[in-house]
Design a protein around this motif. Structure first.
Motif, short mmCIF file in Angstrom:
data_model
loop_
_atom_site.label_atom_id
_atom_site.label_comp_id
_atom_site.label_asym_id
_atom_site.label_seq_id
_atom_site.Cartn_x
_atom_site.Cartn_y
_atom_site.Cartn_z
N ALA A 70 0.82 -1.21 0.00
CA ALA A 70 0.00 0.00 0.00
C ALA A 70 0.85 1.26 0.00
O ALA A 70 0.43 2.30 -0.52
N ARG B 153 -5.85 -2.28 -5.45
CA ARG B 153 -5.72 -3.12 -4.24
C ARG B 153 -4.40 -2.80 -3.58
O ARG B 153 -3.34 -2.86 -4.21
N ALA B 154 -4.46 -2.44 -2.30
CA ALA B 154 -3.30 -1.93 -1.59
C ALA B 154 -3.08 -2.73 -0.31
O ALA B 154 -3.70 -2.45 0.71
N SER C 105 -1.86 -3.44 3.03
CA SER C 105 -1.42 -2.42 3.99
C SER C 105 -1.02 -3.06 5.32
O SER C 105 -1.27 -4.25 5.57
N CYS D 72 -0.25 1.96 6.69
CA CYS D 72 -1.68 2.00 6.43
C CYS D 72 -1.96 3.42 5.95
O CYS D 72 -2.23 4.31 6.77
N GLU E 67 -4.27 5.05 4.57
CA GLU E 67 -5.62 5.47 4.19
C GLU E 67 -5.92 6.94 4.48
O GLU E 67 -6.78 7.53 3.83
N CYS F 239 -12.41 4.87 -0.51
CA CYS F 239 -11.46 4.06 0.26
C CYS F 239 -12.18 3.03 1.11
O CYS F 239 -13.04 3.37 1.93
N VAL G 58 -11.82 -0.28 3.80
CA VAL G 58 -10.90 -0.89 4.77
C VAL G 58 -11.56 -2.12 5.40
O VAL G 58 -11.94 -2.12 6.57
N CYS H 161 -7.91 -1.09 0.69
CA CYS H 161 -6.80 -1.45 1.57
C CYS H 161 -7.07 -2.84 2.17
O CYS H 161 -8.04 -3.02 2.90
N GLU H 162 -6.23 -3.79 1.82
CA GLU H 162 -6.38 -5.13 2.40
C GLU H 162 -5.21 -5.34 3.36
O GLU H 162 -4.04 -5.18 2.99
N HIS H 163 -5.55 -5.64 4.59
CA HIS H 163 -4.52 -5.66 5.63
C HIS H 163 -3.75 -6.97 5.62
O HIS H 163 -4.34 -8.05 5.70
N GLN I 194 -9.76 -3.02 10.78
CA GLN I 194 -8.70 -3.97 10.43
C GLN I 194 -7.96 -4.48 11.67
O GLN I 194 -8.58 -4.90 12.64
#
Lengths: 323, 316
Positions: free
Chosen positions: A84, A116-117, A119, A131, A133, A144, A146, A170-172, A209
């Protein structure tokens, strides 16, 4: 309902949307035959072929910029940035091209692009752990998401792909292995609708997240001591569901934002300002933020652990506030 | 290229030159903002390049001048409305002269940051390749812009994917005030094509037939699925970077304006070839003047865009 990982839920959302709409394409570094550095796109190249799923060079600017160009021509690209943090590497293309191409051309185009980020996930060093965001939330034109659970990972991604506006998803990284129930079939989660993950009266915690996961764990401990916290998961940061947070604060009179990002001008700062403007009469206690002190994330895990809000930090912050 | 096409290019160039001159006058008089980066001296190459395209091809243009849009058929009135912030502006006051957009005429807009068109063109090329309708996209840019990282990332990936993209560099020798020799490691931008395994073609941008020819070849290559071409047209920037630029950095500026203007030269060439007469020139100029006068009158009469428009058009 099937149980699957957050990572598999993302994979399933991609597969379903690519099956549903041939305009959906997927590209990024290593995403094709290898299935991505985090294996999220595993099997999609084999299923959809190299015309739909392909590798890109290590060229973040053109990866994102080409996504905008393809999107204005009717494709629905999903671009995987390996980390990210690279949203800033491709800053012009993310913030100016994706965020502004429609606006600066008077609404002549739609930009159905998903970035797709991956993070968070401390321990990858200062340029691979963020992160980011708050940067996205600050910038006009970018939606955005999360997602915090496998179900939301699927539902928000399917929705993101269908939206006609650019989405930073944002995919953790620390949630990839999280398991949970995921609705089958055409399951989407609307943007701009927060969810109350736990009900209580003592204080409102806003978290998403990995910070949500830690907040829920802290809430379990607090509950054993008779302190019931309410936890709001915003799900998306733009659009941002202010009403759900304000309604919760009306009930609890207190708010803590837990954020895996730099403290100054983070998402928590915006929530604090929003409460000052719209909910001051309901706040009985000082607004509080738990966030990363304003330093980059180190690589050594024990140093990371020292500065990222922990379950313990959250527990203590609530105890301090309610005592 | 036949004489009719040559005359068309000349006619459009006259219209563009007179229109830009009028805009500069209006800007100097305070009626319009001085945001135009005049294209005087570069119009012929731009128009000749566009003459090699089909109606369903696309362009992303550079910031120097208005020939791109006019050659594709965008109305003078809408371009002027963009500059003036009036009703009828194609970008509804958001982009001014930098973001004139006209999708039905294949104009996909412009990136305000230089070289943004490179990355956009790759995505457009990806979409066109998948449409399988033999369409191509051209990105026009300057020599200075070839120093952006986007140039390198985009040419590389467009070449890898064999996209129907054409990169048309107008080398006028200056990046704002800096001569190419002080900013760029190669004398010819077209030499950079070798780094991406694509053809690099050098052409005299003042020679419409030559420009049309190299563009025609590049377009055919794109349609055949063989990938991008980098064309470099050597051109002359007759004026400053923007309206009020005094060009103190350019000692020969006045001499260039007097001696290097390709438009009278093209006129003479056409007259020598017997395809253009004094009477025709007078007719072309009068016709251009009438179009311009009509556009100016229409935009003067149009209302300013309503202030609430500032909050619109961000999200679909």
């Amino acid at each position: 309902m099937p149980i699957m990982t957050y990572s598999k839920a993302i994979n399933q959302a991609l597969a379903e949307e690519m099956t549903r709409d041939e305009n959906v394409i997927l590209y990024g570094q290593d995403v094709a035959a290898w299935g991505g550095i985090f294996k999220v796109t595993d099997g999609l190249y084999q299923q959809f072929g190299e015309d739909r799923v392909f590798d890109s060079p290590i060229s973040e600017n053109v990866m994102v910029g080409a996504g905008v160009g393809a999107a204005i021509m009717g494709l629905r690209p999903v671009v995987e940035l390996q980390f990210a943090d690279f949203l800033l590497t491709a800053g012009d293309e993310v913030f100016f091209k994706a965020g502004m191409w429609r606006f600066m051309h008077g609404g002549a185009f739609k930009v159905p692009l998903v970035i797709r980020a991956p993070s968070g996930g401390s321990g990858f060093g200062p340029e691979h752990s963020a992160c980011p965001e708050a940067f996205v939330m600050h910038a006009p034109g970018l939606l955005c998401a999360v997602p915090s659970t496998p179900a939301d990972a699927k539902g928000l991604l399917k929705e993101a792909i269908r939206l006609d506006n650019p989405v930073v998803y944002c995919e953790h990284k620390l949630l990839y292995a999280m398991r949970g129930e995921v609705p089958e079939g055409d399951y989407t989660v609307p943007f701009g609708k927060a969810v109350v993950r736990r009900e209580g009266e003592a204080v409102t915690i806003v978290a998403w997240q990995d910070m949500l996961r830690r907040s829920l764990a802290a809430a379990e401990r607090l509950s054993k001591e008779g302190i019931e916290v309410e936890i709001v998961d915003p799900r998306t940061l733009n659009p941002f569901d202010r009403e759900t947070i304000i309604e919760s604060v009306k009930k609890t009179g207190a708010c803590i934002v837990v954020e895996e990002a730099y403290r100054t001008l983070g998402v928590g700062a915006e929530i604090g300002a929003m409460l000052l403007e719209q909910a001051l009469p309901y706040l009985d206690k000082p607004f509080k933020r738990l966030a990363i002190p304003d330093v980059p994330l180190p690589t050594s895990q024990h140093l990371v652990n020292a500065i990222v809000p922990s379950e313990d930090d959250i527990y203590k912050a609530v105890k301090d506030l309610v005592s | 290229m036949d004489h009719t096409q040559m005359l068309d290019i000349f006619t459009t160039a006259v219209l563009v030159r007179r229109f830009e001159t009028r805009i500069v006058q209006m800007a100097m008089a305070g009626e319009l903002p001085g945001s135009l980066h005049a294209g005087a001296g570069q119009e012929i190459g731009q128009i000749a390049a566009i003459s090699a395209l089909s109606r369903d091809d696309y362009i992303l243009y550079g910031h120097r001048g208005l020939a791109y849009m006019i050659a594709r058929g965008t109305s003078l009135t809408s371009i002027l409305a963009d500059i003036a912030g009036k009703e009828g502006a194609t970008s509804r006051g958001k982009g001014g002269v930098m973001h004139v957009v006209d999708v039905p005429n294949g104009i996909l807009g412009e990136s305000g940051t230089l070289g943004g068109g490179f990355v956009m063109s790759v995505g457009v090329g990806m979409a066109l390749k998948r449409r399988k309708k033999n369409q191509a996209v051209v990105y026009f840019f300057g020599d200075g812009t070839s120093n952006r990282g986007t140039f390198h990332e985009s040419l590389n990936w467009a070449a890898v994917q064999k996209l129907p993209c054409i990169y048309f560099c107008e080398n006028n020798g200056y990046a704002v005030s800096v001569p190419t020799s002080r900013s760029t490691a190669v004398a010819d931008i077209s030499a950079r094509a070798a780094g991406y395994g694509v053809p690099g073609v050098l052409v005299d941008g003042n020679d419409p037939a030559a420009v049309h020819e190299v563009m025609h070849t590049a377009v055919a290559r794109a349609r055949a699925g063989h990938g991008p071409t980098l064309i470099e047209a050597k051109v002359t920037r007759l004026q400053g970077h923007y309206v009020a630029d005094q060009q103190t950095y350019r000692p020969d500026a006045e001499l260039v304006q007097k001696t290097k203007d390709p438009l009278p030269k093209l006129q003479q060439t056409l007259m020598d070839a017997g395809v253009l007469t004094d009477a025709q020139v007078a007719h072309i100029e009068a016709d251009a003047q009438r179009h311009i006068d009509e556009a100016v009158a229409a935009v003067r009469a149009a209302p300013l865009l309503a202030t609430e428009v500032a909050l619109q058009d961000l999200y679909a």
